[in-house]
Design an enzyme around this catalytic site. Structure first.
Site, PDB file in Angstrom:
ATOM      1  N   CYS A 307      35.136  36.858  85.153  1.00  0.00           N
ATOM      2  CA  CYS A 307      35.415  37.796  84.549  1.00  0.00           C
ATOM      3  C   CYS A 307      35.984  38.633  84.530  1.00  0.00           C
ATOM      4  O   CYS A 307      36.421  39.930  84.707  1.00  0.00           O
ATOM      5  CB  CYS A 307      33.471  38.548  84.309  1.00  0.00           C
ATOM      6  N   ARG A 403      27.859  34.186  72.956  1.00  0.00           N
ATOM      7  CA  ARG A 403      27.290  35.306  74.329  1.00  0.00           C
ATOM      8  C   ARG A 403      28.350  36.444  74.854  1.00  0.00           C
ATOM      9  O   ARG A 403      27.971  37.857  74.454  1.00  0.00           O
ATOM     10  CB  ARG A 403      27.859  34.515  75.808  1.00  0.00           C
TER      11      ARG A 403
END
Length: 488
Positions: A307, A403
């Site tokens: 991430c 998302r």
């Protein structure tokens, strides 16, 4: 507000250690089970991430058999995701209460397709779909030398001397019948009507995986991810129809109006389904999601190995502090949180649980296992599996753009918040879970924690600096043999 802009200092896994305490419990005797909701009890506090290189039906089945839970990712069509859920629910049953069946007039081709899709070795044959009177059974043995798959089932099925049992037959009684007659499937009938099925494979699985996480009908537990996009309503409907136990509203920023509204809508529509919402990193966000109807809140903004949210968007809260803050709020509601991201070792799992997490969600630690859907690659003579963040370009192009609230953007305009890479191949999932839970058990022994609730409520931390972290890892030595639970 202005004066408190830099008031908060936050910690993550490498900033803390658990303090050893007086103990009267051995690691092998600790209780790792956790009640996440009224209908979702796990026997280990581990959930595989809803990522397209981590969890599909194969991983979800393996996770549930180990006592955990798998979240089927949503980077696929609605029907495909529902099929993945159904594969998990039908992979293991104490008693199959709604078995697949076919009629004599259907073709062998249709039987072969059904058996191949759901990996079953046989199917009961009934007179018609309304009355469902058992007239035969078709197994792989009947199909072994068939060349013309267009012929009707009635021409090849076993009809004579069918062995059946009444609907209230126990697994122990069924096992004796199956062994006596040397058969693998036992149809359960009432007045000639097919009402259920018991297979020798299901009995063997109960014995082989005694710790499996199951629903009230003896089927494996499974979760599935949904979002806040246009197809969410139909996706949720199909997943519920397929038998999903847990729905996970999976977004990068759970403390947003769209997510809160979706939580209210899904909980109102499916009150019986356990609902997870996230991701968040603050007590305020946790409070709002619980008040909207979430049963469980997922915690973690940007801690994952793949991430880049914290460096691209400059946003996040170091994970130990995020877990503790959200858990403090969750205690007021009597509900659970899941610690999602940033976990590199088994020691990080127990830190996350001691900081307030009821369970952890793992991505990178499981992506290298045999059961993950990531492609296998050979690089410099070693075997790897592809692993990517759901905020990576590749994943967003496949469907996870909602998302990150970029559903209406063209692919060339995506702003990714994740990367794509590879992770070392690790072999079977059960070996990885064994090592991870072995570390958690050891930590609970050191802290004197009999169960996870006691660990959450009683365990204490000490802070440490860079020197303490360096001292914690192997040092002043060249590692010559890799350990199964440590690589750095």
């Amino acid at each position: 507000m202005w004066e408190s802009k830099f008031a908060k200092e936050s910690l993550t896994f490498d900033d803390v250690l658990l303090i050893p305490a007086q103990s009267d419990i051995l690691p092998k005797d600790v209780d790792l089970s956790v009640q996440l909701s009224d209908k979702a009890k796990l026997n280990i506090p581990v959930i595989s991430a809803g990522m397209d290189t981590v969890t599909e039906s194969k991983m979800a089945i393996a996770m549930a058999r180990q006592g955990g839970l798998g979240v089927i990712h949503k980077n696929m069509g609605v029907e495909e995701q529902a099929d993945e859920v159904q594969k998990v629910k039908r992979s293991e049953n104490g008693v199959i209460s709604n078995p697949f069946f076919l009629t004599p007039e259907e073709s062998v081709y249709e039987a072969e397709a059904l058996m191949g899709k759901y990996r079953i070795s046989g199917v009961p044959i009934v007179d018609n779909k309304e009355d469902r009177n058992l007239v035969g059974i078709l197994t792989n043995r009947d199909l072994r030398f068939i060349e013309d798959f267009s012929i009707k089932i009635v021409d090849v099925m076993t009809q004579e001397n069918l062995i059946t049992a009444p609907v209230n037959t126990t697994l122990e009684e069924a096992e004796k019948i199956l062994q006596k007659h040397k058969i693998e499937k036992l149809p359960l009938v009432k007045d000639g009507r097919l009402e259920g099925l018991i297979t020798i494979k299901d009995i063997e699985k109960v014995i082989e995986f005694p710790n499996a996480a199951k629903d009230e009908h003896g089927r494996l537990l499974v979760a599935a991810a949904i979002g806040i996009s246009k197809d969410t309503d139909i996706r949720a409907q199909k997943l519920v129809e397929a038998g999903v136990d847990v729905l996970v509203i999976d977004t990068a920023h759970g403390h947003s109006k769209g997510v809160i509204d979706q939580v209210k809508h899904i909980k109102k529509t499916y009150p019986e389904i356990t609902l997870v919402a996230g991701n968040v990193a603050t007590a305020e966000a946790t409070k709002d999601l619980f008040e909207a109807g979430a049963d469980i809140v997922k915690v973690g903004i940007g801690p994952g190995s793949i991430c880049t949210t914290r460096v691209v968007a400059g946003v996040g809260v170091p994970q130990i502090t995020a877990i503790y803050d959200c858990a403090t709020e969750a205690r007021k509601h009597g509900k659970a949180i899941i610690a999602d991201g940033g976990i590199k070792f088994s020691g990080d799992i127990i830190k996350a649980l001691a900081a307030g997490g009821h369970a952890v969600m793992l991505g990178s630690l499981l992506a290298g296992t045999e059961e993950s859907p990531g492609a296998t690659e050979i690089f410099q003579g070693r075997q790897y599996k592809v692993y990517r963040g759901m905020g990576s370009l590749g994943a967003m192009e496949k469907g996870s753009n909602d998302r990150y609230f970029q559903e209406d953007k063209a692919p060339k305009k995506f702003v990714p918040e994740g990367i794509e890479g590879r992770t070392a191949y690790k072999g079977a999932l059960q070996d990885t879970i064994y090592q991870l839970m072995g570390g958690v058990r050891a930590g609970m022994g050191y802290t004197g924690s009999h169960d996870l609730r006691e660990l959450r409520e009683e365990a204490q931390f000490t802070r440490m600096g860079p020197a303490g972290l360096a001292e914690s890892h192997p040092h002043n030595i060249q590692i010559t043999k890799e350990s199964p639970n440590y690589s750095f």
